[in-house]
Scaffold this motif. Structure first.
Motif, PDB file in Angstrom:
ATOM      1  N   MET A 194     -12.698 -63.176   4.277  1.00  0.00           N
ATOM      2  CA  MET A 194     -11.325 -62.873   3.969  1.00  0.00           C
ATOM      3  C   MET A 194     -11.232 -62.062   2.676  1.00  0.00           C
ATOM      4  O   MET A 194     -10.231 -61.439   2.411  1.00  0.00           O
ATOM      5  CB  MET A 194     -10.539 -64.168   3.839  1.00  0.00           C
ATOM      6  CG  MET A 194      -9.100 -63.924   3.524  1.00  0.00           C
ATOM      7  SD  MET A 194      -7.990 -64.659   4.662  1.00  0.00           S
ATOM      8  CE  MET A 194      -7.292 -65.933   3.696  1.00  0.00           C
ATOM      9  N   ALA A 195     -12.296 -62.031   1.922  1.00  0.00           N
ATOM     10  CA  ALA A 195     -12.285 -61.251   0.680  1.00  0.00           C
ATOM     11  C   ALA A 195     -12.380 -59.771   1.009  1.00  0.00           C
ATOM     12  O   ALA A 195     -13.037 -59.377   1.966  1.00  0.00           O
ATOM     13  CB  ALA A 195     -13.453 -61.677  -0.201  1.00  0.00           C
ATOM     14  N   PRO A 196     -11.722 -58.936   0.210  1.00  0.00           N
ATOM     15  CA  PRO A 196     -11.818 -57.492   0.467  1.00  0.00           C
ATOM     16  C   PRO A 196     -13.221 -56.979   0.165  1.00  0.00           C
ATOM     17  O   PRO A 196     -13.914 -57.485  -0.712  1.00  0.00           O
ATOM     18  CB  PRO A 196     -10.779 -56.898  -0.494  1.00  0.00           C
ATOM     19  CG  PRO A 196     -10.586 -57.917  -1.547  1.00  0.00           C
ATOM     20  CD  PRO A 196     -10.838 -59.255  -0.905  1.00  0.00           C
ATOM     21  N   ASP A 197     -13.617 -55.987   0.907  1.00  0.00           N
ATOM     22  CA  ASP A 197     -14.927 -55.377   0.722  1.00  0.00           C
ATOM     23  C   ASP A 197     -14.796 -54.315  -0.369  1.00  0.00           C
ATOM     24  O   ASP A 197     -14.491 -53.156  -0.100  1.00  0.00           O
ATOM     25  CB  ASP A 197     -15.396 -54.768   2.038  1.00  0.00           C
ATOM     26  CG  ASP A 197     -16.860 -54.413   2.021  1.00  0.00           C
ATOM     27  OD1 ASP A 197     -17.440 -54.375   0.919  1.00  0.00           O
ATOM     28  OD2 ASP A 197     -17.422 -54.192   3.102  1.00  0.00           O
ATOM     29  N   LEU A 198     -15.009 -54.730  -1.600  1.00  0.00           N
ATOM     30  CA  LEU A 198     -14.809 -53.836  -2.736  1.00  0.00           C
ATOM     31  C   LEU A 198     -15.803 -52.687  -2.753  1.00  0.00           C
ATOM     32  O   LEU A 198     -15.458 -51.574  -3.171  1.00  0.00           O
ATOM     33  CB  LEU A 198     -14.870 -54.628  -4.039  1.00  0.00           C
ATOM     34  CG  LEU A 198     -13.783 -55.690  -4.218  1.00  0.00           C
ATOM     35  CD1 LEU A 198     -13.993 -56.444  -5.522  1.00  0.00           C
ATOM     36  CD2 LEU A 198     -12.416 -55.059  -4.182  1.00  0.00           C
ATOM     37  N   LEU A 199     -17.016 -52.937  -2.287  1.00  0.00           N
ATOM     38  CA  LEU A 199     -18.001 -51.861  -2.244  1.00  0.00           C
ATOM     39  C   LEU A 199     -17.551 -50.758  -1.283  1.00  0.00           C
ATOM     40  O   LEU A 199     -17.636 -49.574  -1.616  1.00  0.00           O
ATOM     41  CB  LEU A 199     -19.365 -52.396  -1.829  1.00  0.00           C
ATOM     42  CG  LEU A 199     -20.477 -51.360  -1.679  1.00  0.00           C
ATOM     43  CD1 LEU A 199     -20.708 -50.614  -2.984  1.00  0.00           C
ATOM     44  CD2 LEU A 199     -21.746 -52.015  -1.192  1.00  0.00           C
ATOM     45  N   LEU A 200     -17.028 -51.136  -0.145  1.00  0.00           N
ATOM     46  CA  LEU A 200     -16.532 -50.145   0.803  1.00  0.00           C
ATOM     47  C   LEU A 200     -15.344 -49.386   0.231  1.00  0.00           C
ATOM     48  O   LEU A 200     -15.241 -48.171   0.397  1.00  0.00           O
ATOM     49  CB  LEU A 200     -16.145 -50.810   2.129  1.00  0.00           C
ATOM     50  CG  LEU A 200     -15.547 -49.895   3.190  1.00  0.00           C
ATOM     51  CD1 LEU A 200     -16.508 -48.797   3.557  1.00  0.00           C
ATOM     52  CD2 LEU A 200     -15.142 -50.697   4.396  1.00  0.00           C
ATOM     53  N   MET A 201     -14.476 -50.086  -0.459  1.00  0.00           N
ATOM     54  CA  MET A 201     -13.316 -49.432  -1.055  1.00  0.00           C
ATOM     55  C   MET A 201     -13.749 -48.416  -2.124  1.00  0.00           C
ATOM     56  O   MET A 201     -13.231 -47.301  -2.163  1.00  0.00           O
ATOM     57  CB  MET A 201     -12.372 -50.478  -1.659  1.00  0.00           C
ATOM     58  CG  MET A 201     -11.050 -49.914  -2.096  1.00  0.00           C
ATOM     59  SD  MET A 201      -9.799 -51.144  -2.453  1.00  0.00           S
ATOM     60  CE  MET A 201     -10.617 -52.221  -3.569  1.00  0.00           C
ATOM     61  N   VAL A 202     -14.705 -48.772  -2.949  1.00  0.00           N
ATOM     62  CA  VAL A 202     -15.186 -47.856  -3.980  1.00  0.00           C
ATOM     63  C   VAL A 202     -15.931 -46.675  -3.350  1.00  0.00           C
ATOM     64  O   VAL A 202     -15.770 -45.534  -3.779  1.00  0.00           O
ATOM     65  CB  VAL A 202     -16.079 -48.607  -5.003  1.00  0.00           C
ATOM     66  CG1 VAL A 202     -16.796 -47.649  -5.926  1.00  0.00           C
ATOM     67  CG2 VAL A 202     -15.228 -49.586  -5.800  1.00  0.00           C
ATOM     68  N   LEU A 203     -16.706 -46.934  -2.314  1.00  0.00           N
ATOM     69  CA  LEU A 203     -17.387 -45.845  -1.616  1.00  0.00           C
ATOM     70  C   LEU A 203     -16.384 -44.866  -1.008  1.00  0.00           C
ATOM     71  O   LEU A 203     -16.560 -43.651  -1.093  1.00  0.00           O
ATOM     72  CB  LEU A 203     -18.298 -46.396  -0.526  1.00  0.00           C
ATOM     73  CG  LEU A 203     -19.632 -46.973  -0.963  1.00  0.00           C
ATOM     74  CD1 LEU A 203     -20.319 -47.664   0.206  1.00  0.00           C
ATOM     75  CD2 LEU A 203     -20.520 -45.898  -1.543  1.00  0.00           C
ATOM     76  N   CYS A 204     -15.341 -45.390  -0.395  1.00  0.00           N
ATOM     77  CA  CYS A 204     -14.318 -44.516   0.185  1.00  0.00           C
ATOM     78  C   CYS A 204     -13.586 -43.734  -0.898  1.00  0.00           C
ATOM     79  O   CYS A 204     -13.280 -42.546  -0.719  1.00  0.00           O
ATOM     80  CB  CYS A 204     -13.322 -45.334   1.004  1.00  0.00           C
ATOM     81  SG  CYS A 204     -13.996 -45.939   2.557  1.00  0.00           S
TER      82      CYS A 204
END
Length: 134
Positions: free
Chosen positions: A1-11
């Motif tokens: 349920m936690a946001p995928d911060l690595l994916l967000m930063v990569l995007c």
């Protein structure tokens, strides 16, 4: 349920610096995350590559808008990027991981304006210093 911060930063960095952060970096970091978390090899890598590809397709359009409109465009990209890896996990592992990935994408979209503000802050501060010294 936690946001995928690595994916967000990569995007984010693929949107603003596409020559430095691309699908290869998303694939490698996704594989490292799979190894670290004990997930099926390639599960996160597939999601990351699909999301970065989607951002790359819409890059010119996304740069025209502010972060609030960008999140409306990014939410479907993240949802569509998560679907193949979640179904592959359910098929190969024989267990359904639940619907937490859906909420993760929604939380990532909600955090997008904050990430935009924080990650572009050094650039904005450098621009202010340049304008004040000129």
């Amino acid at each position: 349920m936690a946001p995928d911060l690595l994916l967000m930063v990569l995007c984010f960095w693929n949107l603003h610096e596409p020559r430095r952060v691309n699908m290869l970096s998303g694939f490698v970091l996704g594989l490292l995350l799979d190894v670290h978390g004990g997930a099926l090899l390639g599960e996160h890598a597939l999601s990351y590559v699909l999301a970065i590809y989607g951002v790359g397709l819409l890059r010119r359009r996304l740069l025209l808008f502010g972060p609030w409109v960008q999140l409306i465009h990014l939410l479907p990209i993240w949802l569509l990027a998560f679907i193949p890896s979640r179904f592959a996990h359910a098929w190969l592992a024989g267990e359904w991981a639940g619907w937490d990935w859906l909420w993760s994408a929604v939380f990532m979209a909600a955090l997008w304006p904050i990430a935009d503000l924080l990650l572009l802050l050094p650039h904005r501060l450098m621009d202010e210093d340049t304008e004040s010294s000129a």
